[in-house]
Design a protein around this motif. Structure first.
Motif, PDB file in Angstrom:
ATOM      1  N   PHE A 103       0.838  -1.209   0.000  1.00 23.47           N
ATOM      2  CA  PHE A 103       0.000   0.000   0.000  1.00 23.47           C
ATOM      3  C   PHE A 103       0.869   1.254   0.000  1.00 23.47           C
ATOM      4  O   PHE A 103       0.611   2.192  -0.754  1.00 23.47           O
ATOM      5  CB  PHE A 103      -0.923  -0.007   1.224  1.00 23.47           C
ATOM      6  N   LEU A 104       1.878   1.261   0.869  1.00 25.48           N
ATOM      7  CA  LEU A 104       2.743   2.433   0.969  1.00 25.48           C
ATOM      8  C   LEU A 104       3.470   2.704  -0.347  1.00 25.48           C
ATOM      9  O   LEU A 104       3.688   3.864  -0.720  1.00 25.48           O
ATOM     10  CB  LEU A 104       3.756   2.240   2.096  1.00 25.48           C
ATOM     11  N   LYS A 105       3.818   1.645  -1.060  1.00 27.87           N
ATOM     12  CA  LYS A 105       4.562   1.812  -2.309  1.00 27.87           C
ATOM     13  C   LYS A 105       3.639   2.129  -3.479  1.00 27.87           C
ATOM     14  O   LYS A 105       3.902   3.053  -4.255  1.00 27.87           O
ATOM     15  CB  LYS A 105       5.369   0.547  -2.602  1.00 27.87           C
ATOM     16  N   ASN A 106       2.549   1.373  -3.602  1.00 29.82           N
ATOM     17  CA  ASN A 106       1.678   1.501  -4.782  1.00 29.82           C
ATOM     18  C   ASN A 106       0.668   2.633  -4.660  1.00 29.82           C
ATOM     19  O   ASN A 106       0.394   3.331  -5.645  1.00 29.82           O
ATOM     20  CB  ASN A 106       0.948   0.178  -5.036  1.00 29.82           C
ATOM     21  N   GLU A 107       0.102   2.815  -3.459  1.00 30.80           N
ATOM     22  CA  GLU A 107      -0.935   3.834  -3.274  1.00 30.80           C
ATOM     23  C   GLU A 107      -0.351   5.188  -2.893  1.00 30.80           C
ATOM     24  O   GLU A 107      -0.703   6.206  -3.470  1.00 30.80           O
ATOM     25  CB  GLU A 107      -1.937   3.372  -2.212  1.00 30.80           C
ATOM     26  N   LYS A 114       9.894   0.555   3.721  1.00 30.46           N
ATOM     27  CA  LYS A 114      10.459   0.099   4.985  1.00 30.46           C
ATOM     28  C   LYS A 114      11.233   1.196   5.696  1.00 30.46           C
ATOM     29  O   LYS A 114      11.633   1.034   6.849  1.00 30.46           O
ATOM     30  CB  LYS A 114      11.362  -1.108   4.747  1.00 30.46           C
ATOM     31  N   LEU A 115      11.432   2.311   5.013  1.00 27.51           N
ATOM     32  CA  LEU A 115      12.158   3.440   5.584  1.00 27.51           C
ATOM     33  C   LEU A 115      11.364   4.118   6.695  1.00 27.51           C
ATOM     34  O   LEU A 115      11.914   4.593   7.681  1.00 27.51           O
ATOM     35  CB  LEU A 115      12.465   4.455   4.474  1.00 27.51           C
ATOM     36  N   ILE A 116      10.052   4.153   6.529  1.00 27.30           N
ATOM     37  CA  ILE A 116       9.194   4.893   7.457  1.00 27.30           C
ATOM     38  C   ILE A 116       8.651   3.953   8.529  1.00 27.30           C
ATOM     39  O   ILE A 116       8.147   2.879   8.235  1.00 27.30           O
ATOM     40  CB  ILE A 116       8.049   5.606   6.696  1.00 27.30           C
ATOM     41  N   LYS A 117       8.782   4.353   9.789  1.00 29.63           N
ATOM     42  CA  LYS A 117       8.401   3.512  10.923  1.00 29.63           C
ATOM     43  C   LYS A 117       7.166   4.019  11.659  1.00 29.63           C
ATOM     44  O   LYS A 117       6.502   3.253  12.354  1.00 29.63           O
ATOM     45  CB  LYS A 117       9.574   3.425  11.914  1.00 29.63           C
TER      46      LYS A 117
END
Length: 328
Positions: A103-107, A114-117
């Motif tokens: 989701f974080l990558k595509n949307e 994985k950078l964002i925690k």
């Protein structure tokens, strides 16, 4: 008529005696347990010390190599999009917790998900701007303050979500830049078709209002110039008396003053109206040194001691069971 003297109940005396004996036995067991614990650590103090030092050293090494950076983006939501903004940030946070990197990558468009925690949003409290030229907001705060503390009122969601500026804070485990997270995040937040339609209409309406206000100001200037020329040209006549006694001239001047102030505010608004969620400023890669990020040096010694005690108890249990099995 005779009366019976109540006799002591022997069973009651036995129960009290047994209860007192049980309480004493309980405290004896507690004391014995404390003594055995102290004796255990005294007898194994070298191993305990080694484990504490080893755990602290390993924890310190991991804490030193565990990078955590805090990043902040200050935004202003336009066209009533504040609830939309908060719901979108909450959605992203839920996806981060769930580990939904797709989701974080595509949307959202974050190429390194994985950078964002962690990510969260909070209002930036500015009560003066909140009530500036907005009498209804001032009356609202007064009304709410009558039934509660002012601080709670200012921090309440009903009030705080109406502040002009809001802070989006996210934590990364590496140094990042605008292109990694900030730019795709803002693009995602500004991807609503509904609010994009509102933005286009709102921007055009404000631009048209600025043009019309400029026209009205120019017309007022013509009226004032005409009056000024009349005064200069010979001026002491019935018209002068008319203007002095008539309040229309004062109303015209006040209208011009209001329009000039309004034009200044409108031009400032126009700068922010090019986007639904407008970025004001961003601060990236601030080293996060909170105590919660340095807990390995405290956690590892406790874990090592717990494992050591667990192994000792298991060995003791095993020996006891082995002895019982030999005497059967």
């Amino acid at each position: 008529m005779s009366t019976k003297v109540p006799q002591d109940n022997p069973d009651q005396e036995i129960d009290i005696f047994q209860l007192s004996k049980s309480i004493g036995s309980f405290f004896d067991r507690i004391s014995a347990m404390i003594f055995r614990s102290i004796h255990f650590f005294v007898r194994n103090w070298i191993i305990v010390l080694i484990l504490i030092v080893l755990g602290f050293g390993l924890g310190w090494f991991l804490d030193a190599n565990k990078k955590s950076f805090e990043n902040q983006v200050i935004v202003t939501p336009n066209f009533g999009s504040v609830d939309y903004l908060y719901s979108k940030i909450d959605l992203i946070e839920s996806k981060i917790i769930a580990g939904d990197t797709a989701f974080l990558k595509n949307e959202v468009g974050i190429n390194k998900p994985k950078l964002i925690k962690k990510i969260e949003i909070k209002p930036i409290a500015d009560v003066y701007k909140f009530i500036e030229d907005k009498e209804q907001n001032f009356e609202l705060i007064k009304l709410m303050a009558e039934v509660g503390e002012v601080k709670k009122v200012l921090e309440d969601n009903v009030t705080s979500k109406n502040y002009t500026f809001h802070s989006i804070t996210f934590v990364t485990n590496q140094i990042t830049d605008q292109k990694d997270i900030v730019e795709p995040l803002l693009k995602y937040l500004n991807g609503s078709e509904y609010f994009n339609a509102l933005q286009k209409i709102g921007y055009k309406n404000l631009a048209d209002q600025i043009v019309k206000n400029d026209t009205i100001i120019a017309q007022i200037d013509q009226v004032l110039n005409g009056f000024s020329n009349t005064v200069k040209n010979g001026a002491k006549n019935d018209k002068l008396v008319y203007y002095n006694e008539n309040t229309q001239l004062n109303d015209i001047i006040k209208t011009k003053q209001y329009l000039i102030i309004d034009q200044g505010k409108n031009r400032l608004k126009l700068v922010n109206y090019d986007k639904t969620i407008k970025e004001i400023n961003s601060i990236l890669n601030r080293n996060n040194t909170k105590i919660t990020n340095g807990n390995f040096k405290l956690l590892f010694p406790v874990v090592f001691l717990f494992l050591f005690i667990l192994v000792h108890l298991f060995q003791k249990f095993y020996r006891n069971q082995l002895l019982k099995s030999q005497f059967k």
